[in-house]
Design an enzyme around this catalytic site. Structure first.
Site, PDB file in Angstrom:
ATOM      1  N   THR A 147     -16.382  35.378 -33.386  1.00 56.18           N
ATOM      2  CA  THR A 147     -17.194  34.992 -32.227  1.00 56.18           C
ATOM      3  C   THR A 147     -18.405  34.291 -32.819  1.00 56.18           C
ATOM      4  O   THR A 147     -18.861  34.650 -33.914  1.00 56.18           O
ATOM      5  CB  THR A 147     -17.638  36.209 -31.389  1.00 56.18           C
ATOM      6  OG1 THR A 147     -18.475  37.034 -32.204  1.00 56.18           O
ATOM      7  CG2 THR A 147     -16.454  37.029 -30.902  1.00 56.18           C
ATOM      8  N   LYS A 196      -8.100  13.527 -51.818  1.00 53.12           N
ATOM      9  CA  LYS A 196      -8.230  13.995 -50.435  1.00 53.12           C
ATOM     10  C   LYS A 196      -6.900  14.290 -49.745  1.00 53.12           C
ATOM     11  O   LYS A 196      -5.897  13.634 -49.966  1.00 53.12           O
ATOM     12  CB  LYS A 196      -8.980  12.937 -49.579  1.00 53.12           C
ATOM     13  CG  LYS A 196     -10.441  12.810 -49.870  1.00 53.12           C
ATOM     14  CD  LYS A 196     -11.244  14.100 -49.684  1.00 53.12           C
ATOM     15  CE  LYS A 196     -11.242  14.625 -48.280  1.00 53.12           C
ATOM     16  NZ  LYS A 196     -12.050  13.829 -47.362  1.00 53.12           N
ATOM     17  N   ASN A 201       0.816  -1.217   0.000  1.00 56.73           N
ATOM     18  CA  ASN A 201       0.000   0.000   0.000  1.00 56.73           C
ATOM     19  C   ASN A 201       0.852   1.271   0.000  1.00 56.73           C
ATOM     20  O   ASN A 201       0.596   2.199  -0.765  1.00 56.73           O
ATOM     21  CB  ASN A 201      -0.963  -0.006   1.193  1.00 56.73           C
ATOM     22  CG  ASN A 201      -1.884  -1.219   1.152  1.00 56.73           C
ATOM     23  OD1 ASN A 201      -1.924  -1.940   0.149  1.00 56.73           O
ATOM     24  ND2 ASN A 201      -2.615  -1.454   2.228  1.00 56.73           N
ATOM     25  N   ASN A 252      -6.277  15.150 -45.700  1.00 56.33           N
ATOM     26  CA  ASN A 252      -7.027  15.307 -44.452  1.00 56.33           C
ATOM     27  C   ASN A 252      -6.136  15.735 -43.295  1.00 56.33           C
ATOM     28  O   ASN A 252      -4.957  15.398 -43.248  1.00 56.33           O
ATOM     29  CB  ASN A 252      -7.712  13.991 -44.091  1.00 56.33           C
ATOM     30  CG  ASN A 252      -8.743  13.573 -45.131  1.00 56.33           C
ATOM     31  OD1 ASN A 252      -9.388  14.433 -45.739  1.00 56.33           O
ATOM     32  ND2 ASN A 252      -8.868  12.282 -45.348  1.00 56.33           N
ATOM     33  N   SER A 311      -6.893   9.625 -48.554  1.00 57.07           N
ATOM     34  CA  SER A 311      -8.053   8.748 -48.448  1.00 57.07           C
ATOM     35  C   SER A 311      -7.741   7.446 -49.176  1.00 57.07           C
ATOM     36  O   SER A 311      -7.066   7.449 -50.201  1.00 57.07           O
ATOM     37  CB  SER A 311      -9.265   9.429 -49.083  1.00 57.07           C
ATOM     38  OG  SER A 311     -10.233   8.456 -49.460  1.00 57.07           O
ATOM     39  N   GLU A 357      -7.476  16.362 -36.075  1.00 54.48           N
ATOM     40  CA  GLU A 357      -8.678  15.632 -35.641  1.00 54.48           C
ATOM     41  C   GLU A 357      -8.382  14.721 -34.456  1.00 54.48           C
ATOM     42  O   GLU A 357      -9.175  14.602 -33.521  1.00 54.48           O
ATOM     43  CB  GLU A 357      -9.241  14.813 -36.799  1.00 54.48           C
ATOM     44  CG  GLU A 357      -9.859  15.689 -37.880  1.00 54.48           C
ATOM     45  CD  GLU A 357     -10.270  14.883 -39.102  1.00 54.48           C
ATOM     46  OE1 GLU A 357     -10.955  13.858 -38.954  1.00 54.48           O
ATOM     47  OE2 GLU A 357      -9.896  15.282 -40.216  1.00 54.48           O
TER      48      GLU A 357
END
Ligand code: ARG
Length: 461
Positions: free
Chosen positions: A154, A282, A109, A284, A276, A289
């Site tokens: 904004t 493509k 512990n 990306n 892709s 992401e």
């Protein structure tokens, strides 16, 4: 053979062993565990619980185990439930009777709490350095951006133009708070739990102050129950990373948008973009992401741990074993994100013409027209209504805004001059604002802040 074979007969059920085992992930604590054990052994020698010869035999055995673990020759056996059990078992095989004394006055512990603090101290410093690295790149790109400007948004609607440098610096300031938090977390966790035993301390002459000092902790625990139960530092680390992750997600989301044809504000280097499998055209923004996506995982790791802790009484409960995977995961993943984002920003191209074209809409100077009226004595609310009315009229009638401004009795030529491309951003002159003069001051302050951060990181325990 279990560590408790005197008390429980016949060994663990297979199902329990499968549920209980943590060696596959807490192996990460090996170096810290061995370091902690050495400090413990030295304490036992100082307390005359071990002879100096036994102490030496244990050091040698611990070194050998460390070697075996690092060169991949360590062979785990079925009962090696966790790294602590595995190391002790192997030390005992190597050092015989002395090995059987390693765990004197210690419990897993206080041992696991010590190991995890040592691990966190090291790796959170790496995270802080990773953040500082990303800031360095953003700061350099901000310096290089000169007087390029883009629309500030904004509600994701164009609002007022801002310098690109101002925008990049905004991310740096948020990251500076992340570094502050990580540094504070490291200082707060730098307390040794070793010597708390299972929960109540020991009858043996242990010296927790000395073992704390030997492990580079600022001090020892004050209360043994608290020492073995406290996982505040894990929760704090997970929060620090979750909020850092939210900041990295915001950066990611922005680059996802900016790299679209619709925005076209930036072009990713091919090395930091993906294609892709089907669509040949493509390109990306997967780095951005994934930076955005990982934030969900970081928040999940924090939430999971808080829920685990919430149900627990004092002191150690086995639930606490669930602290490690989320912590290891968040640290590992955020380091990946920081490095990839840094590379992405090192190599990204800013399409400043596109930024400028988007920012040079005459509407973006609407506030400057209202403020011109204010300077001429019109109450702001009235000025706002006048300019808003002209924007609406231009939109409804198709008359150029500039003509309406020029023809308005309260506006005229001085107002028209404010609509010229590039003028609006230069009018942001207040401290901390988005215009060139004050952004230069801001970058000076930011560079001082980054230097302070470096000092704080380099003097971490
Ligand atoms: N692997 C355990 C953990 O990570 C070590 C402590 C086990 N202690 C115990 N009393 N069962 O929490």
């Amino acid at each position: 053979m279990t560590l408790w074979q005197g008390r429980l007969q016949g060994g663990m059920a297979e199902e329990l062993a499968a549920l209980s085992v943590s060696l596959h992930y807490d192996r990460q604590l090996a170096d810290d565990d061995i370091r902690g054990s050495k400090a413990h052994v030295d304490g036992l020698v100082r307390g005359a619980i071990l002879t100096p010869a036994e102490g030496e035999a244990l050091h040698a055995a611990l070194d050998q185990v460390a070697q075996e673990l690092s060169d991949g020759t360590f062979v785990a056996v079925a009962d090696d439930e966790d790294i602590h059990t595995a190391v002790e078992r192997r030390v005992t095989e190597i050092a015989g009777d002395a090995g059987a004394k390693l765990h004197t006055g210690r419990s897993r512990n206080d041992q696991v709490a010590t190991d995890l603090r040592l691990w966190s101290r090291r790796t959170l410093a790496e995270v802080a350095s990773g953040v500082a690295g990303l800031q360095e790149t953003l700061f350099r790109r901000a310096q290089e951006a000169g007087e390029s400007y883009l629309p500030g948004y904004t509600h994701l609607q164009r609002a007022q133009p801002v310098l690109l440098a101002h925008h990049l610096a905004a991310h740096c300031w948020a990251l500076a708070r992340d570094v502050d938090r990580l540094v504070a977390t490291i200082h707060r966790l730098n307390v040794s739990p070793l010597g708390a035993g299972a929960l109540a301390g020991s009858s043996l002459p242990l010296d927790p102050d000395a073992t704390a000092a030997a492990l580079g902790f600022a001090g020892r625990f004050e209360n043994s129950l608290d020492a073995v139960s406290d996982r505040d530092f894990v929760a704090e680390a997970l929060f620090d990373i979750a909020l850092l992750g939210v900041h990295l997600s915001r950066i990611g989301e922005e680059i996802v948008l900016w790299s679209t044809e619709e925005f076209g504000f930036c072009t990713l280097d091919d090395a930091f973009a993906t294609g892709s499998s089907m669509l040949p055209q493509k390109k990306n923004a997967d780095v951005a992401e994934l930076s955005r996506g990982k934030a969900g995982r970081f928040i999940g790791n924090l939430t999971g741990l808080l829920v685990t802790l919430k149900g627990l009484p004092l002191a150690y409960n086995r639930d606490l074993q669930e602290d490690k995977e989320p912590l290891f995961d968040s640290v590992e993943q955020v380091l990946l994100v920081l490095a990839a984002l840094r590379g992405m920003f090192e190599t990204i191209t800013w399409n400043t013409d596109r930024m400028k074209a988007a920012a040079d809409s005459q509407d973006a100077a609407a506030i400057d027209l209202a403020e011109l009226l204010v300077k001429r004595g019109t109450p702001f609310r009235q000025a706002h209504a006048i300019v808003g009315g002209l924007v609406a009229e231009a939109a409804a009638s198709g008359t150029p805004f500039e003509s309406l401004v020029s023809a308005h009795p309260m506006l005229g030529d001085e107002a028209v001059a404010l609509l010229a491309p590039g003028v609006a951003v230069t009018n942001r002159t207040t401290p901390g604002g988005a215009g060139p003069a004050v952004v230069q001051e801001q970058l000076t302050r930011l560079s001082e802040r980054l230097a302070e951060e470096q000092r704080a990181i380099s003097t971490l325990p």
